[in-house]
Design an enzyme around this catalytic site. Sequence first.
Site, PDB file in Angstrom:
ATOM      1  N   LYS A 107      48.088  26.959   5.733  1.00  0.00           N
ATOM      2  CA  LYS A 107      47.744  25.538   5.635  1.00  0.00           C
ATOM      3  C   LYS A 107      46.410  25.340   4.918  1.00  0.00           C
ATOM      4  O   LYS A 107      46.286  24.482   4.039  1.00  0.00           O
ATOM      5  CB  LYS A 107      47.704  24.914   7.039  1.00  0.00           C
ATOM      6  N   GLY A 112      42.807  16.436   9.568  1.00  0.00           N
ATOM      7  CA  GLY A 112      41.357  16.539   9.534  1.00  0.00           C
ATOM      8  C   GLY A 112      40.871  17.289   8.308  1.00  0.00           C
ATOM      9  O   GLY A 112      39.809  16.977   7.754  1.00  0.00           O
ATOM     10  N   ASP A 170      41.429  28.547  15.655  1.00  0.00           N
ATOM     11  CA  ASP A 170      42.709  27.836  15.762  1.00  0.00           C
ATOM     12  C   ASP A 170      43.715  28.568  16.647  1.00  0.00           C
ATOM     13  O   ASP A 170      44.710  27.982  17.079  1.00  0.00           O
ATOM     14  CB  ASP A 170      43.324  27.627  14.374  1.00  0.00           C
TER      15      ASP A 170
END
Length: 428
Positions: free
Chosen positions: A23, A95, A316
């Site tokens: 990502k 974000g 994460d």
Amino acid sequence: MAEVTLAPCNHALSGEIEVPGDKSISHRAIILGSLANGVTNITNFLDGEDCMRTIHAFQSMGVSITKEGSTVTIDGKGISALKEPKEPLYFGNSGTTTRLMLGILSGLNFFTTIYGDESLAKRPMDRVVNPLREMDATIDGRNTGNLLPLSIRGKQLKGMEYTLPVKSAQVKSAVLLAGLFADGNTTVVEKTQTRDHTENMLEAFGADITRSGLSTTITSNHKLIASDVHVPGDISSAAFFLVAGAIVQGSDITLNNVGLNETRTGIIDVLIKMDADLEIQNKRLVSGEWIGDITIRHSELKGITIDGEIIPRLIDEIPVIALLASQANGETVIKDAEELKVKETDRIAAVVDVLSTLGANIQGTEDGMIIKGKTPLKGGKIASYHDHRIAMMGAIASLVTNDTVTIDDASSISISYPSFFEHLNSLK
């Protein structure tokens, strides 16, 4: 997809998976390809909602971007070709899009308004807005520019030296990207190294960037040149199946072509330290990023302490690491992870709530959590908090519970891993 009910797994997990593209790298490839001169081809792009927000933002500014499956082609005309969008830019739950785009929009000579969904509207933006204002950016919004929606009156910025007060690759990236539009040099100094995908990609696209230890300097006197990018598999997505393989009896799972950038591989270090049966093969360098195949097998795990400089390398992955710790013998302590409070939700509170509901012995702290294992998990209904990583953690937890687990809303998973349930079912 909304509410989902998952049954426990009553057999070993086995098979091979190729997780979606990273990502972080997918976002950055779109950004730099759109700013560059020439045609950029991106392969293995993450076809998730967050990354599509970044594509739509640049399309709204006049960039020609086409997508076929996981291949994206950008016909870049350079920074000067970008145009003022006709409508406010909607960033959904992303974000990364918001914070990185703030660095770019601050230096473009037009006006922009940006906004997001209910969750994004609660996330703090001052960590990016404040250093950009030091570079002479004009940004305004709710709570003196701390909360979306925000308005940006782009203009010529000025370079500066900035020491990061938080361990955030997003803040570092926003300032470096703003440096492309600033007079003189822009230097970012870190106290602890965070993921360096932005620096790697800036180099690949021909930016004038130098790195020395924890200091990175960029100047605005170089035009970016298009560069093809192959996006490695996202290790943050792979982490869920690494944990599944480690905790489900008899499992043997291989994850192919996973990114192994050393600023992101804290999850692998933790698994090894906890005595996981893990093996990396076929390690190679592709488009400036290390990738390889990871095999994980079930084993008896032990609790450890996770703190300090490793935290940015696995921030994460902490939700699923907490699940892993609940199935390890002894106590696991996670510290120095206060950054979790400003993710898609307060992930310390969310993880403690979800795992407590499922019977884990877990206690939240100001900067992390304490998990005591090995604890049998039970079924129940859990909240996803509209957070993709919390929802996926709950799904992996269901593999080892003694009854069904119902996730109130699993739709957020499409943000980073649209094929998650397909891959999960392929192993069952």
